[in-house]
Design an enzyme around this catalytic site. Structure first.
Site, PDB file in Angstrom:
ATOM      1  N   GLY A   2       0.793  -1.215   0.000  1.00 47.41           N
ATOM      2  CA  GLY A   2       0.000   0.000   0.000  1.00 47.41           C
ATOM      3  C   GLY A   2       0.823   1.261   0.000  1.00 47.41           C
ATOM      4  N   ASN A  50      -8.801   4.174   4.787  1.00 46.74           N
ATOM      5  CA  ASN A  50      -8.638   4.335   3.346  1.00 46.74           C
ATOM      6  C   ASN A  50      -9.717   3.565   2.599  1.00 46.74           C
ATOM      7  OD1 ASN A  50      -7.563   2.098   1.355  1.00 46.74           O
ATOM      8  ND2 ASN A  50      -6.719   1.580   3.386  1.00 46.74           N
ATOM      9  N   ASN A  85      -4.151 -11.136  -2.166  1.00 47.07           N
ATOM     10  CA  ASN A  85      -5.000 -10.257  -1.363  1.00 47.07           C
ATOM     11  C   ASN A  85      -6.468 -10.529  -1.675  1.00 47.07           C
ATOM     12  OD1 ASN A  85      -6.268  -8.188  -0.011  1.00 47.07           O
ATOM     13  ND2 ASN A  85      -5.299  -6.539  -1.157  1.00 47.07           N
ATOM     14  N   SER A 107      -9.155  -7.042   0.836  1.00 47.81           N
ATOM     15  CA  SER A 107      -9.383  -5.602   0.776  1.00 47.81           C
ATOM     16  C   SER A 107     -10.874  -5.322   0.920  1.00 47.81           C
ATOM     17  CB  SER A 107      -8.888  -5.024  -0.552  1.00 47.81           C
ATOM     18  OG  SER A 107      -9.325  -3.685  -0.698  1.00 47.81           O
ATOM     19  N   THR A 112      -6.983  -4.386   6.656  1.00 51.69           N
ATOM     20  CA  THR A 112      -7.708  -3.387   7.438  1.00 51.69           C
ATOM     21  C   THR A 112      -9.077  -3.920   7.857  1.00 51.69           C
ATOM     22  OG1 THR A 112      -8.586  -2.418   5.403  1.00 51.69           O
ATOM     23  CG2 THR A 112      -6.552  -1.473   6.287  1.00 51.69           C
TER      24      THR A 112
END
Length: 359
Positions: free
Chosen positions: A62, A110, A170, A173, A243
């Site tokens: 990131g 974010n 990933n 997200s 996150t």
């Protein structure tokens, strides 16, 4: 050099919106010569994922989405750097503003939405640095409008696995609609099987390790399924965690906390560490773990290691503490290793059972 300048630059950077400040930081790093990283105390060395890490403190994905400045970042003293996330086709991500500092909470929200210059650009940059020292990984995802998201991950793996030391899949997200659905057992099994096969087909002696990055907001039943699938499919490690979409009641920046997106930084420390410890209790030494979320001090990194992390990553803490934090964390870890009188590897997961219940 950057560490000494940060106290002067911070008021200027924080007067700007967060994304503009970040672009200026990347620009500054690109203009500075990337010298050799400082020598690390040998007690910090970690052998895992088929590599010898000079220290366990890494930079999370990131920060350098486009692989523009990995060598400059390694020169700050990180034991490894993860670039990305990368998706096959260029995409702008979500509209701005899309990143918010919660200064009172030492946190960031974010909703970038995997903005990326695309696979071709990132692959070219990584190929151009071939042969340079330093452990480098890349985080991969899927385009928002992809009709076959599994194919996107395979394409990224094929293009990048020969250029890096590890590839992080990933599926966690919160800012790409439906992406976290890939953590479901059936989808995940197919995804990991195809990604591992794509890595194995890559004609490269480097043989990147395959890691899986998961969300902190999953149930323990889901964790059971994820760890079992990762082990069955030959994944080499888990990154815990991405996150969170949760908003702890302890947040003081209540207006900003209402913004949509993933929350990172200090408020993520407890939930991500609990999940890390739970994962270690399930996999033990069969699957190395990377602890991410709220690592903003040597004590936080130490706790992640005792919860089960062989490696740790940070990002949000740099916004508030600057690059000197890397040196501070490493020095603090050396002090703790000396106090315990045992190798770092022997401390991994030592207190997982207790930390799985931490508040």
């Amino acid at each position: 050099m950057l560490a000494s300048l940060f106290p002067l630059a911070r008021p200027v950077l924080h007067a700007l919106d967060a994304e503009t400040a970040h672009r200026l930081t990347i620009r500054a790093l690109s203009l500075l010569p990337a010298g050799a990283p400082p020598a690390d105390d040998p007690r910090l060395a970690v052998s895992v994922l088929g590599r010898h890490f000079p220290n366990p403190v890494g930079l999370a994905a990131g920060f350098d989405k486009g692989a523009e400045v990995p060598d400059a970042l390694l020169s700050l003293g990180f034991g490894f750097v993860e670039v990305g996330g990368v998706v096959p086709r260029p995409q702008p991500g979500n509209p701005r503003p899309r990143v918010f500092r919660l200064t009172g909470d030492r946190a960031v929200i974010n909703r970038f939405g995997l903005n990326s210059e695309g696979l071709a650009v990132v692959a070219a940059r990584l190929a151009a640095r071939a042969g340079r020292p330093g452990i480098l990984g890349v985080n991969i995802g899927a385009n928002k409008d992809a009709t076959d998201r599994l194919a996107d991950y395979v394409a990224c793996t094929r293009a990048l696995a020969g250029l890096v030391d590890f590839v992080t899949v990933n599926v966690s997200s919160p800012n790409t609609p439906g992406l976290r659905d890939l953590q479901g057992e059936v989808f995940l099994d197919d995804l990991l099987a195809r990604v591992v096969a794509a890595r194995d087909e890559a004609a490269s002696p480097r043989r990147a390790a395959i890691l899986l990055k998961i969300a902190p907001d999953i149930t323990l039943d889901s964790l059971d399924a994820i760890t079992a699938t990762a082990l069955r499919r030959g994944v080499e490690g888990l990154v815990i965690s991405n996150t969170t979409v949760a908003r702890p009641a302890s947040l003081t920046e209540t207006t900003l906390a209402a913004e949509a997106g993933g929350l990172s930084g200090r408020p993520l420390f407890a939930p991500s560490t609990r999940l890390l410890a739970e994962a270690f209790l399930r996999v033990g030494d069969r699957l190395p773990l990377v602890g991410v979320g709220g690592v903003d001090s040597a004590e936080a990194a130490w706790t992640k290691i005792r919860a089960g992390a062989s490696l740790v990553q940070l990002y949000s803490a740099l916004v508030y503490a600057g690059p000197g934090l890397v040196r501070e964390i490493k020095a603090g870890l050396v002090e703790r290793i000396a106090r315990e009188g045992v190798p770092l590897a022997a401390l991994v997961g030592r207190d997982a059972a207790a930390l799985a219940r931490m508040e």
